[in-house]
Design an enzyme around this catalytic site. Structure first.
Site, PDB file in Angstrom:
ATOM      1  N   GLY A 207       0.793  -1.122  -0.042  1.00 51.12           N
ATOM      2  CA  GLY A 207       0.022  -0.006  -0.070  1.00 51.12           C
ATOM      3  C   GLY A 207       0.885   1.228  -0.110  1.00 51.12           C
ATOM      4  CG  HIS A 208      -1.365   5.024   0.542  1.00 49.05           C
ATOM      5  ND1 HIS A 208      -2.369   4.059   0.580  1.00 49.05           N
ATOM      6  CD2 HIS A 208      -1.623   5.874   1.412  1.00 49.05           C
ATOM      7  CE1 HIS A 208      -3.138   4.518   1.627  1.00 49.05           C
ATOM      8  NE2 HIS A 208      -2.570   5.406   2.117  1.00 49.05           N
TER       9      HIS A 208
END
Length: 366
Positions: free
Chosen positions: A261-262
């Site tokens: 994920g970011h």
């Protein structure tokens, strides 16, 4: 290619036995070996007696130290002090690699401002954006796209169909398997009012007011920064950061179908196996191993040298060096006790039922 058994043993830093002049032309399973001919033959990896029993007399094999090659009628053998390490060297020696022709294929679309290093090979239908920099020795397979301003270090190997977005920076010897995606937008949205997710985090499950909610995108302005000697598996995804970059440390290996994920930070020499999911803004230390299907919640920290067993779900901080397992993940020894206790539940329920019957009869008599 062909090397002699003696040359191969020296390359693997291992000890040879038998006729060291025999040519080795490839590797095979023990059951697929044949007697070595004048042009040589394949060598099998048979590093335990249960595998060596399938070897054909007159063939060649890599054996574990202490095994007797004469027992299997071999013509030559190599003894492996650490079998899987020898396997790594053997497979590297005979791996022909992907078919990416030297030079730039005429169907490739390369922006005039992109820089392509000496000796790079660019395959069919590759698209490279403005101001991208591809270092020397890189090999880019068919149908790969590389976004503007992205920089790939020396000897990168990007296999067919991979997607590398804009603003990605990678070190040397990056390997990206087919279909992987690096630098897509993070999954980040917000509602004008408190969302249902925020509410249940605050109340631990209670919903006071159900109402319509609409999601507003938070754009991803950060990039992805990747160290040296990183490998990213087929159809894995690495999201770009929101403001700062998502980071993957040198030496880390990411399996197929992994989702990063970011804003995630992953340390050096980590191993993330298939179907691992790491939610946004989590931080993973060095030499961490996440086995298949491990899930990591957002905004938590996993210390150095942690090992998480398959399908573990990690919701809280994990201190360095801990071995964890389960859903939710706890110390492995604790999880083993939980599993033992769970298996005893049917017997315990039966015992409780019998006790209830006994108590009931006694009360009726009393």
């Amino acid at each position: 290619m062909s090397v002699t058994i003696g040359e191969l043993a020296r390359a693997l830093d291992a000890q040879a036995w038998g006729d060291q002049s025999l040519p080795v032309t490839g590797a095979a399973e023990p059951s697929e070996t044949v007697p070595v001919g004048k042009d040589g033959g394949v060598i099998a990896l048979a590093m335990a007696p249960k595998y060596a029993g399938a070897l054909r007399p007159g063939s060649m094999a890599i054996l574990a130290e202490g095994m007797n090659p004469e027992e299997y009628g071999l013509k030559a053998a190599i003894f492996a002090p650490r079998p899987r390490l020898v396997m790594a060297g053997l497979t590297r020696a005979f791996d022909p690699g992907p078919d990416i022709a030297p030079g730039i294929h005429p169907t490739a679309v390369i922006d005039d401002n992109a820089e392509i290093g000496e000796g790079a090979a660019i395959g069919p239908f590759v698209v490279i954006g403005a101001n991208a920099r591809i270092a020397s020795g890189a090999r880019i397979g068919a149908h790969v796209s590389i976004g503007r301003g992205t920089r790939l270090g020396q000897d990168a190997l990007i296999l067919p169909g991979a997607r590398i977005a804009h603003g990605v920076t990678a070190g040397e010897r990056l390997i990206v398997q087919p279909g992987a995606s690096i630098g897509g937008d993070g999954f980040s949205y917000v509602t004008p009012e408190e969302s249902g997710i925020e509410e249940i985090r605050r109340t631990l499950g209670t919903r006071d007011d159900l109402r319509a909610q609409h999601w507003t995108r938070i754009h991803s302005l950060g990039g992805v920064e990747i160290g040296n000697d990183v490998e990213i598996g087929a159809n894995a995804t690495v999201d770009r950061g929101t403001i700062r970059a998502t980071r993957i440390g040198s030496g880390t290996k990411i399996d197929s179908l992994v989702q990063i994920g970011h804003n995630v930070v992953i340390g050096e020499d980590c191993l993330l196996c298939g179907l691992v999911g790491v939610a946004g803004s989590s931080k993973i230390g060095d030499r961490v191993v996440l086995a298949g299907q491990v899930g990591v919640s957002d905004n938590i920290e996993i210390g150095d040298d942690v090992i998480a067993g398959g399908a573990s779900k990690i919701f809280t901080r994990v201190p360095a060096g801990r071995v964890i397992l389960g859903h939710p993940a706890v110390k492995m020894e604790t999880q083993m006790e939980i599993q033992k206790a769970t298996r005893r539940l049917p017997r315990l329920a039966s015992q409780v039922a019998k006790l209830q019957e006994t108590v009931t009869r006694l009360l009726e008599k009393g």
